[in-house]
Design an enzyme around this catalytic site. Structure first.
Site, short mmCIF file in Angstrom:
data_model
loop_
_atom_site.label_atom_id
_atom_site.label_comp_id
_atom_site.label_asym_id
_atom_site.label_seq_id
_atom_site.Cartn_x
_atom_site.Cartn_y
_atom_site.Cartn_z
CG ASP A 194 -13.86 24.84 44.43
OD1 ASP A 194 -14.15 25.91 45.01
OD2 ASP A 194 -13.23 23.92 45.00
CG HIS A 237 -13.59 30.07 45.43
ND1 HIS A 237 -13.60 30.48 46.75
CD2 HIS A 237 -13.96 28.76 45.45
CE1 HIS A 237 -13.96 29.45 47.52
NE2 HIS A 237 -14.18 28.40 46.76
CD GLU A 274 -11.89 21.65 49.52
OE1 GLU A 274 -11.91 22.62 50.31
OE2 GLU A 274 -11.47 21.74 48.35
CG HIS A 328 -15.24 26.17 51.32
ND1 HIS A 328 -15.96 27.28 51.00
CD2 HIS A 328 -14.58 25.81 50.19
CE1 HIS A 328 -15.75 27.58 49.73
NE2 HIS A 328 -14.91 26.70 49.21
CG HIS A 379 -18.38 25.81 45.78
ND1 HIS A 379 -18.27 24.82 46.75
CD2 HIS A 379 -17.18 26.43 45.77
CE1 HIS A 379 -17.07 24.87 47.30
NE2 HIS A 379 -16.37 25.83 46.70
N1 HPA Z 1 -11.43 25.25 49.28
C1 HPA Z 1 -11.06 26.13 50.21
N2 HPA Z 1 -10.73 27.37 49.90
C2 HPA Z 1 -10.75 27.76 48.63
C3 HPA Z 1 -11.10 26.88 47.64
C4 HPA Z 1 -11.48 25.56 47.99
O1 HPA Z 1 -11.82 24.71 47.15
N3 HPA Z 1 -11.02 27.58 46.49
C5 HPA Z 1 -10.64 28.82 46.79
N4 HPA Z 1 -10.46 28.95 48.10
ZN ZN Z 2 -14.45 26.38 47.17
#
Ligand code: HPA
Ligand code: ZN
Length: 327
Positions: free
Chosen positions: A275, A16, A197, A194, A14
């Site tokens: 992340d 980005h 969260e 996702h 995970h």
């Molecule tokens: N959550 C949702 N979208 C995202 C994240 C995240 O942690 N990081 C980059 N885009």
């Molecule tokens: Zn993410």
């Protein structure tokens, strides 16, 4: 202990790639590409890394991504991350990229993809790091836009293992993307999303039942529903948890209150990930170290988490066994 974490073989599932943009590279590329940033100094950017929510982070993340213009910029970004992986004993990565963030600004899909892929190929050859690429749809955009991006990706299918769903969660439930995920699965893509969260556990249920995901990204709010936790355990649906991110974005009050070890003890296939490490104050090893420092994670638990990262990956069974034999 830090040596123990450093030497532990790890996979990251995970991450980005746009979230690995350190302010130094952000300023360098802004200068090269004549992009005007809303900050004058690197310190000003760092000071802005004080987020109150996912959205407050995303605003900065999209502003930062605007400096990425040429194929070589995407290459440089990805290559810098892979070198970090080498330093941290990360042997396998499954990287998210957000093509819509760039195509919306007039950058060609191919430019983005080629820059990233060239770095991943070099990473395999020179650093021995294996990798997969996962294309995310921005959930604040329409499903129609996601369909367009999916269509565009098909010419490059051999470089992309799966699709995901990111960006602003609340108000954009997985159900909004049911049809495009169905098509992605039919095209042979793995699927992740996702969920849980900032969104409640209904987002996780939807991702499982409507999108048929192979993994849930984050998923930490699953513990609001005991039936859901039982389901995740029974089906061994992995969660890619990002501890430092969760605290930074205030999805969790503080690290001692994080539920990752509690989920692990209950038998959920949880993994540790970073992340958007440039924004959240730590790469993968710093996430493992936070679990040791604040949750008193034992060597056994840290080892299980690292093994889980290979187990939950999209590697073949043979490849998984190869990595698991290193423990
Ligand atoms: N959550 C949702 N979208 C995202 C994240 C995240 O942690 N990081 C980059 N885009
Ligand atoms: Zn993410």
């Amino acid at each position: 202990m830090n040596n123990f974490i450093q030497n532990l073989p790890k996979a990251e599932l995970h991450l980005h790639i746009e979230g690995t943009l350190e302010p130094e590279l952000m300023f360098k590329l802004a200068h090269k590409n004549d992009v005007i940033l809303p900050y004058k100094t690197i310190q000003e950017v760092r000071d802005a890394y004080n987020f109150s929510s996912l959205q407050s982070f995303l605003d900065l993340y999209y502003a930062g991504a605007s400096v990425l213009i040429e194929e070589s910029d995407f290459f440089e970004l990805t290559w810098a991350y892979l070198q970090k992986c080498k330093e941290q004993t990360i042997l396998h990565v499954e990287i998210f990229f957000d093509p819509q963030t760039h195509t919306k600004r007039g950058i060609a899909f191919e430019t983005v993809l080629k820059g990233i892929v060239k770095a991943l190929q070099k990473g395999k050859k020179e650093l021995g790091i294996s990798s997969f690429l996962i294309m995310c749809f921005l959930r604040h955009l329409s499903e129609e836009e996601a369909f367009k991006t999916l269509q565009e990706s098909l010419a490059f299918k051999h470089h992309i293992i799966g699709v995901g769903l990111d960006s602003s969660e609340v108000g954009h439930p997985p159900s909004k993307f049911e049809r495009v995920f169905k098509m992605a699965r039919q095209e042979g893509y793995k699927v992740v999303a996702h969920a849980g969260e900032e969104g409640d556990n209904s987002y996780i249920w939807e991702a499982i039942k409507l999108l048929h995901v192979n993994r849930i990204d984050h998923g930490i709010r699953c513990d609001e529903d005991a039936t859901l936790v039982d389901f995740l355990v029974q089906k061994q649906i992995p969660l890619t948890v990002c501890p430092l991110s969760n605290v930074k974005l205030k999805a969790v009050l503080n690290m001692p209150k994080h539920n990752i070890l509690s989920l692990l003890k209950q038998g959920v296939l949880v993994t540790v990930n970073s992340d958007d490490p440039a924004y959240f104050g730590g790469y993968l090893n710093e996430n493992y170290a936070a679990l040791k420092e604040h949750l008193n994670a034992s060597k056994k638990e840290l080892t299980t988490l690292a093994k889980n990262s290979f187990q939950a990956s999209f590697l073949s069974e043979n490849e998984k066994q190869h990595y698991l034999s290193l423990f």
